[in-house]
Design a protein around this motif. Structure first.
Motif, PDB file in Angstrom:
ATOM      1  N   ILE A 132     -42.208 -13.723  16.081  1.00  0.00           N
ATOM      2  CA  ILE A 132     -43.641 -13.602  15.839  1.00  0.00           C
ATOM      3  C   ILE A 132     -43.857 -12.372  14.975  1.00  0.00           C
ATOM      4  O   ILE A 132     -43.533 -11.243  15.381  1.00  0.00           O
ATOM      5  N   ALA A 133     -44.349 -12.619  13.767  1.00  0.00           N
ATOM      6  CA  ALA A 133     -44.580 -11.540  12.787  1.00  0.00           C
ATOM      7  C   ALA A 133     -43.307 -10.735  12.557  1.00  0.00           C
ATOM      8  O   ALA A 133     -43.329  -9.496  12.489  1.00  0.00           O
ATOM      9  N   GLY A 134     -42.174 -11.434  12.494  1.00  0.00           N
ATOM     10  CA  GLY A 134     -40.904 -10.791  12.198  1.00  0.00           C
ATOM     11  C   GLY A 134     -40.235 -10.131  13.397  1.00  0.00           C
ATOM     12  O   GLY A 134     -39.153  -9.559  13.251  1.00  0.00           O
ATOM     13  N   ARG A 135     -40.888 -10.179  14.559  1.00  0.00           N
ATOM     14  CA  ARG A 135     -40.322  -9.550  15.755  1.00  0.00           C
ATOM     15  C   ARG A 135     -39.854 -10.624  16.723  1.00  0.00           C
ATOM     16  O   ARG A 135     -40.450 -11.702  16.838  1.00  0.00           O
ATOM     17  N   LEU A 136     -38.782 -10.308  17.454  1.00  0.00           N
ATOM     18  CA  LEU A 136     -38.213 -11.247  18.429  1.00  0.00           C
ATOM     19  C   LEU A 136     -39.034 -11.179  19.714  1.00  0.00           C
ATOM     20  O   LEU A 136     -39.251 -10.099  20.272  1.00  0.00           O
ATOM     21  N   ALA A 137     -39.468 -12.333  20.192  1.00  0.00           N
ATOM     22  CA  ALA A 137     -40.276 -12.373  21.411  1.00  0.00           C
ATOM     23  C   ALA A 137     -39.706 -13.414  22.365  1.00  0.00           C
ATOM     24  O   ALA A 137     -39.346 -14.522  21.946  1.00  0.00           O
ATOM     25  N   PRO A 138     -39.615 -13.070  23.659  1.00  0.00           N
ATOM     26  CA  PRO A 138     -39.107 -14.051  24.638  1.00  0.00           C
ATOM     27  C   PRO A 138     -40.110 -15.166  24.882  1.00  0.00           C
ATOM     28  O   PRO A 138     -41.329 -14.928  24.894  1.00  0.00           O
ATOM     29  N   THR A 139     -39.618 -16.362  25.065  1.00  0.00           N
ATOM     30  CA  THR A 139     -40.462 -17.508  25.395  1.00  0.00           C
ATOM     31  C   THR A 139     -40.893 -17.415  26.857  1.00  0.00           C
ATOM     32  O   THR A 139     -40.301 -16.652  27.639  1.00  0.00           O
ATOM     33  N   PRO A 140     -41.921 -18.161  27.275  1.00  0.00           N
ATOM     34  CA  PRO A 140     -42.292 -18.176  28.699  1.00  0.00           C
ATOM     35  C   PRO A 140     -41.123 -18.572  29.596  1.00  0.00           C
ATOM     36  O   PRO A 140     -40.973 -18.034  30.706  1.00  0.00           O
ATOM     37  N   GLU A 141     -40.290 -19.511  29.119  1.00  0.00           N
ATOM     38  CA  GLU A 141     -39.120 -19.921  29.904  1.00  0.00           C
ATOM     39  C   GLU A 141     -38.144 -18.753  30.069  1.00  0.00           C
ATOM     40  O   GLU A 141     -37.541 -18.564  31.127  1.00  0.00           O
ATOM     41  N   ALA A 142     -38.004 -17.973  28.987  1.00  0.00           N
ATOM     42  CA  ALA A 142     -37.094 -16.828  29.034  1.00  0.00           C
ATOM     43  C   ALA A 142     -37.587 -15.778  30.036  1.00  0.00           C
ATOM     44  O   ALA A 142     -36.790 -15.166  30.766  1.00  0.00           O
ATOM     45  N   ARG A 143     -38.912 -15.552  30.077  1.00  0.00           N
ATOM     46  CA  ARG A 143     -39.448 -14.575  31.017  1.00  0.00           C
ATOM     47  C   ARG A 143     -39.213 -15.016  32.462  1.00  0.00           C
ATOM     48  O   ARG A 143     -38.878 -14.200  33.331  1.00  0.00           O
ATOM     49  N   ALA A 144     -39.378 -16.304  32.711  1.00  0.00           N
ATOM     50  CA  ALA A 144     -39.120 -16.824  34.061  1.00  0.00           C
ATOM     51  C   ALA A 144     -37.638 -16.705  34.399  1.00  0.00           C
ATOM     52  O   ALA A 144     -37.256 -16.336  35.521  1.00  0.00           O
ATOM     53  N   PHE A 145     -36.793 -17.000  33.411  1.00  0.00           N
ATOM     54  CA  PHE A 145     -35.348 -16.918  33.604  1.00  0.00           C
ATOM     55  C   PHE A 145     -34.916 -15.469  33.858  1.00  0.00           C
ATOM     56  O   PHE A 145     -34.043 -15.189  34.680  1.00  0.00           O
ATOM     57  N   PHE A 146     -35.582 -14.528  33.154  1.00  0.00           N
ATOM     58  CA  PHE A 146     -35.209 -13.113  33.271  1.00  0.00           C
ATOM     59  C   PHE A 146     -35.418 -12.594  34.693  1.00  0.00           C
ATOM     60  O   PHE A 146     -34.647 -11.752  35.155  1.00  0.00           O
ATOM     61  N   ARG A 147     -36.453 -13.079  35.390  1.00  0.00           N
ATOM     62  CA  ARG A 147     -36.688 -12.593  36.759  1.00  0.00           C
ATOM     63  C   ARG A 147     -35.485 -12.855  37.655  1.00  0.00           C
ATOM     64  O   ARG A 147     -35.071 -11.992  38.441  1.00  0.00           O
ATOM     65  N   ASP A 148     -34.890 -14.043  37.528  1.00  0.00           N
ATOM     66  CA  ASP A 148     -33.703 -14.361  38.331  1.00  0.00           C
ATOM     67  C   ASP A 148     -32.477 -13.594  37.838  1.00  0.00           C
ATOM     68  O   ASP A 148     -31.639 -13.152  38.634  1.00  0.00           O
ATOM     69  N   VAL A 149     -32.375 -13.422  36.515  1.00  0.00           N
ATOM     70  CA  VAL A 149     -31.254 -12.657  35.953  1.00  0.00           C
ATOM     71  C   VAL A 149     -31.288 -11.221  36.459  1.00  0.00           C
ATOM     72  O   VAL A 149     -30.271 -10.655  36.870  1.00  0.00           O
ATOM     73  N   GLU A 150     -32.482 -10.612  36.464  1.00  0.00           N
ATOM     74  CA  GLU A 150     -32.592  -9.223  36.875  1.00  0.00           C
ATOM     75  C   GLU A 150     -32.236  -9.052  38.355  1.00  0.00           C
ATOM     76  O   GLU A 150     -31.582  -8.085  38.739  1.00  0.00           O
ATOM     77  N   ARG A 151     -32.662 -10.007  39.190  1.00  0.00           N
ATOM     78  CA  ARG A 151     -32.292  -9.936  40.615  1.00  0.00           C
ATOM     79  C   ARG A 151     -30.785  -9.995  40.777  1.00  0.00           C
ATOM     80  O   ARG A 151     -30.201  -9.282  41.598  1.00  0.00           O
ATOM     81  N   ALA A 152     -30.130 -10.836  39.974  1.00  0.00           N
ATOM     82  CA  ALA A 152     -28.672 -10.956  40.046  1.00  0.00           C
ATOM     83  C   ALA A 152     -27.993  -9.665  39.619  1.00  0.00           C
ATOM     84  O   ALA A 152     -27.011  -9.215  40.230  1.00  0.00           O
ATOM     85  N   PHE A 153     -28.540  -9.009  38.570  1.00  0.00           N
ATOM     86  CA  PHE A 153     -27.934  -7.766  38.093  1.00  0.00           C
ATOM     87  C   PHE A 153     -28.134  -6.634  39.077  1.00  0.00           C
ATOM     88  O   PHE A 153     -27.257  -5.780  39.242  1.00  0.00           O
ATOM     89  N   VAL A 154     -29.285  -6.590  39.755  1.00  0.00           N
ATOM     90  CA  VAL A 154     -29.496  -5.573  40.787  1.00  0.00           C
ATOM     91  C   VAL A 154     -28.475  -5.752  41.903  1.00  0.00           C
ATOM     92  O   VAL A 154     -27.883  -4.789  42.403  1.00  0.00           O
ATOM     93  N   GLY A 155     -28.239  -7.003  42.290  1.00  0.00           N
ATOM     94  CA  GLY A 155     -27.211  -7.274  43.304  1.00  0.00           C
ATOM     95  C   GLY A 155     -25.830  -6.862  42.847  1.00  0.00           C
ATOM     96  O   GLY A 155     -25.040  -6.310  43.618  1.00  0.00           O
ATOM     97  N   LEU A 156     -25.546  -7.099  41.569  1.00  0.00           N
ATOM     98  CA  LEU A 156     -24.246  -6.710  41.019  1.00  0.00           C
ATOM     99  C   LEU A 156     -24.083  -5.195  41.022  1.00  0.00           C
ATOM    100  O   LEU A 156     -23.007  -4.670  41.325  1.00  0.00           O
ATOM    101  N   GLN A 157     -25.152  -4.473  40.716  1.00  0.00           N
ATOM    102  CA  GLN A 157     -25.098  -3.011  40.749  1.00  0.00           C
ATOM    103  C   GLN A 157     -24.846  -2.504  42.167  1.00  0.00           C
ATOM    104  O   GLN A 157     -24.124  -1.530  42.369  1.00  0.00           O
TER     105      GLN A 157
END
Length: 297
Positions: free
Chosen positions: A51-76
Motif C-alpha cells: 500500500i503506497a509502496g509499503r508492505l502491509a499485513p493482510t487481515p489473515e496475516a494479523r490473525a495468523f500472527f496472534r497464534d505465531v506470537e503465542r508459540a514464540f512466547v512459549g518457545l522463549q
C-alpha cells in the motif's frame, strides 16, 4: 510449514519490512521474500500487500500472527527453562551425608553453594555410611558423602580425602598434659569409648589395636556418633579416637585433641548413582566439598 518461514513472517510483522527482517535474522532480503512465498503456499492465503509502496499485513496475516506470537512466547519460555537447567541443574539437590560431615563442614559447604546457586532448593539427609549408600543407589539422593564403602549395585564411589584420626581426652586428664603424640600403650587401663561394632571406621580402629600383643582398651561404652563420643569424653567418661573434623568442632565440650601414633585413617567418599547422569548441581557440590575438606586440613 517450516520454522524458518514462520520466523521470517514474524520478523516482518515486528520490523515493518523485509529488509529490516533480513537484518534481524542475519540473512538476505531475497531469502526472506522466498520464505514468505513458501509460507503463503502452505497457508493458502496472502500474508502481505503493498500500500503506497509499503508492505502491509493482510487481515489473515494479523490473525495468523496472534497464534505465531503465542508459540514464540512459549518457545522463549522453553529456552529460558533449558538455560536454567544448564546453569543450575534440576533446581533441587538432595544430599546425603554421614554425621561427621553433616555436623561439621556441611553448613559452610552449603553457604558457598548458595552463593553460586541462590535459587536452588537443597535437602540434606543425615545417616550412617550404609544408609547414605542406599539413598544414593536408589536415586533418592543425588550426592552422597560416606566414611566407608561397601559394594552396592547402582552406585559409584570415589575417595575424595583421607584424614588422620586423633585422640580425644578430658581436659584434666594426664594425657592432656603430655607434650607428645598419644601412643597405643597409653590406652592401657583407660576407659575407651568406641564407635558401634560394624561401623567401617570402627573396624580400622580395632585393626590398629589388634596389631599389638594385647588390646589395651577397656570398653564400657559404644556410640554411633562421634559428636556424642566427644561429649562423653568431655564429661570424663573415657577417652577415644575420633575424626579430626569432629574433634575440632567439639573442643568447647571440654576435650583436648592429641595426635595419635601410629595413625589411623578416616576416609571420605563421594557417592553417585550409576543409573542417572550426574547433574550440574551435583558436580558443583563435589567441587565445593573437596575444597572445604582441603581447607580444614
Amino acid at each position: 510449514m517450516q520454522f524458518k518461514q514462520v520466523e521470517a513472517f514474524r520478523a516482518i510483522i515486528l520490523t515493518g519490512s523485509m529488509t529490516a527482517a533480513a537484518r534481524e535474522l542475519h540473512t538476505s532480503q531475497p531469502n526472506i521474500s522466498r520464505l514468505i512465498a513458501q509460507l503463503e503456499r502452505h497457508t493458502g492465503f496472502a500474508l502481505f500487500t503493498r500500500i503506497a509502496g509499503r508492505l502491509a499485513p493482510t487481515p489473515e496475516a494479523r490473525a495468523f500472527f496472534r497464534d505465531v506470537e503465542r508459540a514464540f512466547v512459549g518457545l522463549q519460555d522453553i529456552k529460558a527453562s533449558a538455560n536454567n537447567i544448564r546453569k543450575q541443574g534440576t533446581g533441587h539437590l538432595r544430599i546425603a551425608a554421614v554425621p561427621s560431615i553433616a555436623l561439621t563442614i556441611m553448613p559452610n559447604v552449603l553457604k558457598v553453594f548458595a552463593q553460586k546457586f541462590p535459587k536452588t532448593r537443597v535437602s540434606l539427609y543425615v545417616g550412617d555410611s550404609g544408609t547414605v549408600a542406599q539413598w544414593v543407589a536408589s536415586s533418592y539422593c543425588d550426592v552422597g558423602i560416606s566414611a566407608y564403602v561397601d559394594e552396592m549395585p547402582g552406585m559409584n564411589s570415589e575417595r575424595i580425602d583421607t584424614l588422620q584420626g586423633v585422640c580425644v581426652v578430658y581436659k584434666d586428664h594426664a594425657l592432656a598434659r603430655v607434650n607428645r603424640a598419644v601412643k597405643i600403650k597409653d590406652f592401657r587401663g583407660e576407659s575407651f569409648i568406641s564407635l558401634h561394632s560394624g561401623d567401617g571406621t570402627r573396624r580400622n580402629i580395632d585393626a590398629l589395636f589388634g596389631s599389638y600383643e594385647e588390646d589395651y582398651r577397656t570398653m564400657y561404652y559404644e556410640c554411633r556418633y562421634a559428636v556424642a563420643i566427644c561429649n562423653m569424653v568431655g564429661l570424663g567418661m573415657g577417652i577415644s579416637i575420633v575424626n579430626p573434623l569432629v574433634a575440632k568442632n567439639c573442643k568447647h565440650m571440654g576435650i583436648v585433641v592429641k595426635p595419635l601414633e601410629p595413625q589411623v585413617a578416616f576416609s571420605y567418599f563421594i557417592l553417585s548413582s550409576t543409573i542417572h547422569v550426574t547433574s550440574t548441581l551435583a558436580l558443583e557440590m563435589h567441587s565445593i566439598l573437596r575444597e572445604e575438606l582441603q581447607r580444614h586440613k
